[in-house]
Design a protein around this motif. Structure first.
Motif, PDB file in Angstrom:
ATOM      1  N   GLN A 106      33.903  46.338  43.197  1.00 28.27           N
ATOM      2  CA  GLN A 106      33.167  47.635  42.568  1.00 28.27           C
ATOM      3  C   GLN A 106      33.991  48.778  42.405  1.00 28.27           C
ATOM      4  OE1 GLN A 106      29.789  47.856  45.457  1.00 28.27           O
ATOM      5  NE2 GLN A 106      28.480  46.498  44.134  1.00 28.27           N
ATOM      6  N   ILE A 107      34.893  48.985  43.473  1.00 25.95           N
ATOM      7  CA  ILE A 107      35.548  50.256  43.370  1.00 25.95           C
ATOM      8  C   ILE A 107      36.620  50.069  42.313  1.00 25.95           C
ATOM      9  CG2 ILE A 107      37.599  51.299  44.570  1.00 25.95           C
ATOM     10  CD1 ILE A 107      36.032  50.771  47.391  1.00 25.95           C
TER      11      ILE A 107
ATOM     12  N   MET B 271      33.426  42.272  52.119  1.00 29.18           N
ATOM     13  CA  MET B 271      34.328  43.221  51.607  1.00 29.18           C
ATOM     14  C   MET B 271      34.736  43.094  50.149  1.00 29.18           C
ATOM     15  SD  MET B 271      34.592  46.080  53.039  1.00 29.18           S
ATOM     16  CE  MET B 271      35.220  46.844  54.431  1.00 29.18           C
ATOM     17  N   PRO B 272      35.283  41.940  49.762  1.00 31.47           N
ATOM     18  CA  PRO B 272      35.675  41.794  48.560  1.00 31.47           C
ATOM     19  C   PRO B 272      35.009  42.314  47.379  1.00 31.47           C
ATOM     20  CG  PRO B 272      35.765  39.676  49.596  1.00 31.47           C
ATOM     21  CD  PRO B 272      35.236  40.709  50.434  1.00 31.47           C
ATOM     22  N   LYS B 273      33.391  42.250  47.620  1.00 36.95           N
ATOM     23  CA  LYS B 273      32.492  42.778  46.498  1.00 36.95           C
ATOM     24  C   LYS B 273      32.664  44.173  46.317  1.00 36.95           C
ATOM     25  CE  LYS B 273      27.920  41.950  44.726  1.00 36.95           C
ATOM     26  NZ  LYS B 273      26.844  41.168  44.950  1.00 36.95           N
ATOM     27  N   LEU B 274      33.074  44.849  47.481  1.00 35.15           N
ATOM     28  CA  LEU B 274      33.062  46.298  47.477  1.00 35.15           C
ATOM     29  C   LEU B 274      34.412  46.753  46.804  1.00 35.15           C
ATOM     30  CD1 LEU B 274      31.789  49.062  48.270  1.00 35.15           C
ATOM     31  CD2 LEU B 274      32.853  48.999  50.346  1.00 35.15           C
ATOM     32  N   ASP B 275      35.469  46.047  47.039  1.00 35.03           N
ATOM     33  CA  ASP B 275      36.534  46.225  46.428  1.00 35.03           C
ATOM     34  C   ASP B 275      36.288  46.065  45.067  1.00 35.03           C
ATOM     35  OD1 ASP B 275      38.098  46.887  48.849  1.00 35.03           O
ATOM     36  OD2 ASP B 275      38.663  44.892  49.121  1.00 35.03           O
TER      37      ASP B 275
ATOM     38  N   ARG C 155      36.450  52.223  34.793  1.00 32.56           N
ATOM     39  CA  ARG C 155      35.557  53.126  33.848  1.00 32.56           C
ATOM     40  C   ARG C 155      35.957  54.812  34.091  1.00 32.56           C
ATOM     41  NH1 ARG C 155      32.720  53.817  29.758  1.00 32.56           N
ATOM     42  NH2 ARG C 155      30.408  54.860  30.244  1.00 32.56           N
ATOM     43  N   LEU C 156      36.348  55.122  35.138  1.00 33.11           N
ATOM     44  CA  LEU C 156      36.731  56.330  35.185  1.00 33.11           C
ATOM     45  C   LEU C 156      38.228  56.783  34.278  1.00 33.11           C
ATOM     46  CD1 LEU C 156      36.423  59.270  36.627  1.00 33.11           C
ATOM     47  CD2 LEU C 156      38.014  58.402  38.413  1.00 33.11           C
ATOM     48  N   THR C 157      38.932  55.760  34.492  1.00 32.53           N
ATOM     49  CA  THR C 157      40.256  55.768  33.696  1.00 32.53           C
ATOM     50  C   THR C 157      39.771  55.868  32.217  1.00 32.53           C
ATOM     51  OG1 THR C 157      41.525  54.790  35.194  1.00 32.53           O
ATOM     52  CG2 THR C 157      42.390  54.945  32.781  1.00 32.53           C
TER      53      THR C 157
END
Length: 98
Positions: free
Chosen positions: A7-8, A1-5, A14-16
């Motif tokens: 990435q998010i 899960m840490p890898k997914l967090d 990036r969105l910001t």
């Protein structure tokens, strides 16, 4: 899960950054549009002034009427001087004790 967090989190950063870029781009477009509009308005004023002056020179428009309009409208001493008009007196409101 840490890898997914991670990435998010990276995608949110990036969105910001992209939102900031978009806001800057929109601000630049707005500034350029305002500049174009000011230039167009200035050009229209120059053309109308040239037209009126040519009509006065050709005798198609009364010079006294134009001078009266200028005298009534212009307030700046510099602007009035361009047309040989005397500076307008500033009518200050009288001070009253209340």
């Amino acid at each position: 899960m840490p890898k997914l967090d991670e990435q998010i989190s990276t995608l949110q950063e990036r969105l910001t950054q992209l939102k900031v870029r978009q806001e800057r781009s929109d601000a630049r477009k707005h500034m350029l549009q305002s500049l174009r509009e000011r230039k167009a308005e200035t050009r229209r004023r120059i053309l109308v002034g040239a037209l009126v002056m040519s009509k006065v020179r050709a005798g198609e428009m009364d010079e006294n009427m134009l001078r009266n309009w200028l005298d009534q409208t212009l307030t700046s001493a510099h602007d009035r001087g361009l047309f040989g008009l005397a500076p307008k007196e500033v009518n200050a409101a009288p001070l009253t004790d209340v």
